[in-house]
Design an enzyme around this catalytic site. Sequence first.
Site, PDB file in Angstrom:
ATOM      1  CG  ASP A  13     -42.843   5.347   6.684  1.00  0.00           C
ATOM      2  OD1 ASP A  13     -42.692   4.627   7.684  1.00  0.00           O
ATOM      3  OD2 ASP A  13     -41.914   5.666   5.923  1.00  0.00           O
ATOM      4  CE  LYS A  16     -47.417  -0.872   7.386  1.00  0.00           C
ATOM      5  NZ  LYS A  16     -46.724   0.242   6.761  1.00  0.00           N
ATOM      6  N   GLY A  40     -41.602   1.036  11.951  1.00  0.00           N
ATOM      7  CA  GLY A  40     -41.881   1.989  13.030  1.00  0.00           C
ATOM      8  C   GLY A  40     -43.362   2.279  13.013  1.00  0.00           C
ATOM      9  CG  HIS A  41     -46.090  -0.449  12.745  1.00  0.00           C
ATOM     10  ND1 HIS A  41     -46.396  -1.776  12.684  1.00  0.00           N
ATOM     11  CD2 HIS A  41     -45.630  -0.124  11.502  1.00  0.00           C
ATOM     12  CE1 HIS A  41     -46.131  -2.237  11.460  1.00  0.00           C
ATOM     13  NE2 HIS A  41     -45.660  -1.249  10.743  1.00  0.00           N
ATOM     14  CD  GLN A 248     -40.707  -3.245   6.590  1.00  0.00           C
ATOM     15  OE1 GLN A 248     -40.974  -4.425   6.487  1.00  0.00           O
ATOM     16  NE2 GLN A 248     -40.266  -2.734   7.716  1.00  0.00           N
TER      17      GLN A 248
HETATM   18  P1  IMP Z   1     -34.226  -2.211   5.048  1.00  0.00           P
HETATM   19  O1  IMP Z   1     -35.594  -2.748   5.246  1.00  0.00           O
HETATM   20  O2  IMP Z   1     -33.649  -1.603   6.316  1.00  0.00           O
HETATM   21  O3  IMP Z   1     -33.302  -3.172   4.383  1.00  0.00           O
HETATM   22  O4  IMP Z   1     -34.338  -0.963   4.034  1.00  0.00           O
HETATM   23  C1  IMP Z   1     -34.706  -1.105   2.677  1.00  0.00           C
HETATM   24  C2  IMP Z   1     -35.575   0.064   2.230  1.00  0.00           C
HETATM   25  O5  IMP Z   1     -36.836  -0.041   2.874  1.00  0.00           O
HETATM   26  C3  IMP Z   1     -35.011   1.446   2.587  1.00  0.00           C
HETATM   27  O6  IMP Z   1     -35.393   2.356   1.576  1.00  0.00           O
HETATM   28  C4  IMP Z   1     -35.746   1.794   3.870  1.00  0.00           C
HETATM   29  O7  IMP Z   1     -35.843   3.180   4.068  1.00  0.00           O
HETATM   30  C5  IMP Z   1     -37.106   1.189   3.583  1.00  0.00           C
HETATM   31  N1  IMP Z   1     -37.852   0.811   4.774  1.00  0.00           N
HETATM   32  C6  IMP Z   1     -37.631  -0.247   5.593  1.00  0.00           C
HETATM   33  N2  IMP Z   1     -38.540  -0.282   6.582  1.00  0.00           N
HETATM   34  C7  IMP Z   1     -39.361   0.760   6.378  1.00  0.00           C
HETATM   35  C8  IMP Z   1     -40.532   1.223   7.046  1.00  0.00           C
HETATM   36  O8  IMP Z   1     -41.015   0.654   8.038  1.00  0.00           O
HETATM   37  N3  IMP Z   1     -41.109   2.348   6.520  1.00  0.00           N
HETATM   38  C9  IMP Z   1     -40.634   2.952   5.418  1.00  0.00           C
HETATM   39  N4  IMP Z   1     -39.559   2.551   4.755  1.00  0.00           N
HETATM   40  C10 IMP Z   1     -38.924   1.462   5.229  1.00  0.00           C
END
Ligand code: IMP
Length: 449
Positions: A13, A16, A40-41, A248
């Site tokens: 977040d 990007k 989520g871009h 991420q």
């Molecule tokens: P997962 O990727 O859904 O397995 O989540 C693992 C961790 O990564 C959790 O804390 C999510 O909130 C975080 N996370 C996954 N994708 C994003 C992203 O695009 N932005 C911020 N946090 C993310």
Amino acid sequence: MPARVLVGTQWGDEGKGKIIDILSEEASAIVRYQGGANAGHTVVVGGKTLILHLIPCGILRPGKLCYIGNGVVVDPEALFHEIAALEKENVQVEGRLFVSLSAHVILPYHRLVERVMERLLGNRRIGTAGRGIGPAYRDKAGRMGVRVCDLFDRRVLREKVAVLAEQARMLIERLSEEGGLASESSSRVPGAPESGPEGEDLRVDEPSDIVESYAALGERIRPMAVDVSLELNRALGEGKHVLFEGAQGTLLDVDFGTYPYVSSSNATAGGACTGTGVGPTMMDEVLGVAKAYTTRVGNGPFPTELPPEASAALREAGAEYGATTGRPRRCGWFDAVIVRHSVRINGVSGLFITKLDVLNNVEELNICTGYSYEGEHLSDFPASLEAMFRVEPSYEILPGWQCSVNEARKKEDLPREALKYVHRIGELVGARIKGISVGSAREEMILLD
Ligand code: IMP
């Protein structure tokens, strides 16, 4: 720079989406290399806000080719949902979006297993985005995953789906027996939805239904399915520019983040090679993105997190709600320790600072320069999660600017305090600042060079 990688240097977040959108102007092809629809871009173009989860942001630039690499875990339903949303906005997708034949596929079993595991973890749960990402990568590493090319072969698909369905069923039954879940979750009536104690549907889909629906989805993917490695290496060989779009952030990387409170992929620059089939010697530049403060969604350590009231104030100022899940993000001061770690891990040569405008009204700004842990000063990120939960941040205090920076388009337009804040960040993290974003729109940007 023909091959350029863009990575997040915090917990995701970082903004990007906007930077990728700007950089994609120079690129012929834009490629996602890891993660999935958990990302989520957000891109604001012409006053309109668009959020992309699985498709590279480059799709918003007419004529650019977009690729989803082998390192991504693809949820076909989410993919077609996103394509439909883009087409509704008159974005042409057909003929411009390609998916790796070797990318792994997310099936409903992965989302189900993730829900069960999170429930079982109780207050140690990760707080995932709920998109089945972790279980899909687990099956990939466990050599039982379904790849895009498998969707075209019913025999292979049937065999693999049977194993995954059995695995999900056994897990749920076993956990129910151990009292981890309510017993009704195991007494399935095939075809009928079931609820767990929290009203959750814990039904394991019939393998034959999944084979039918995913073979049909496969037929829709077939025209887009390519060998991404071949295509990208060919483009680079012809001198074309390729932008590798990280999702991420480094602190969510499965190797270099705050493990186990991480995502399950390599969000770091190395992932751009393994996730696309482009070799390290082909890469020319690694750029990082850092927000002017820090946020994180989900659980896990966050040394510079603000107390609830101050965190909420920053959240409102920065509209810090998850672009995928809508969850409120935890907010805190800029942490130079984690960004310095990211600059090193990724070999970042230039850094974009985003959302500087969110700090417009803050009187005094804290920057974390190091941590103290059990009487010792730490200038680097500790590997132990236990330590990371207990470190105390050491702060340097800088004056705020108390006016709007949104209209600034060159560094001379910025108030002295704002420029000093950004320079100090660059010094502390050891990276050249390449750009400063002062608002959500494409044009609200100061490029330095
Ligand atoms: P997962 O990727 O859904 O397995 O989540 C693992 C961790 O990564 C959790 O804390 C999510 O909130 C975080 N996370 C996954 N994708 C994003 C992203 O695009 N932005 C911020 N946090 C993310």
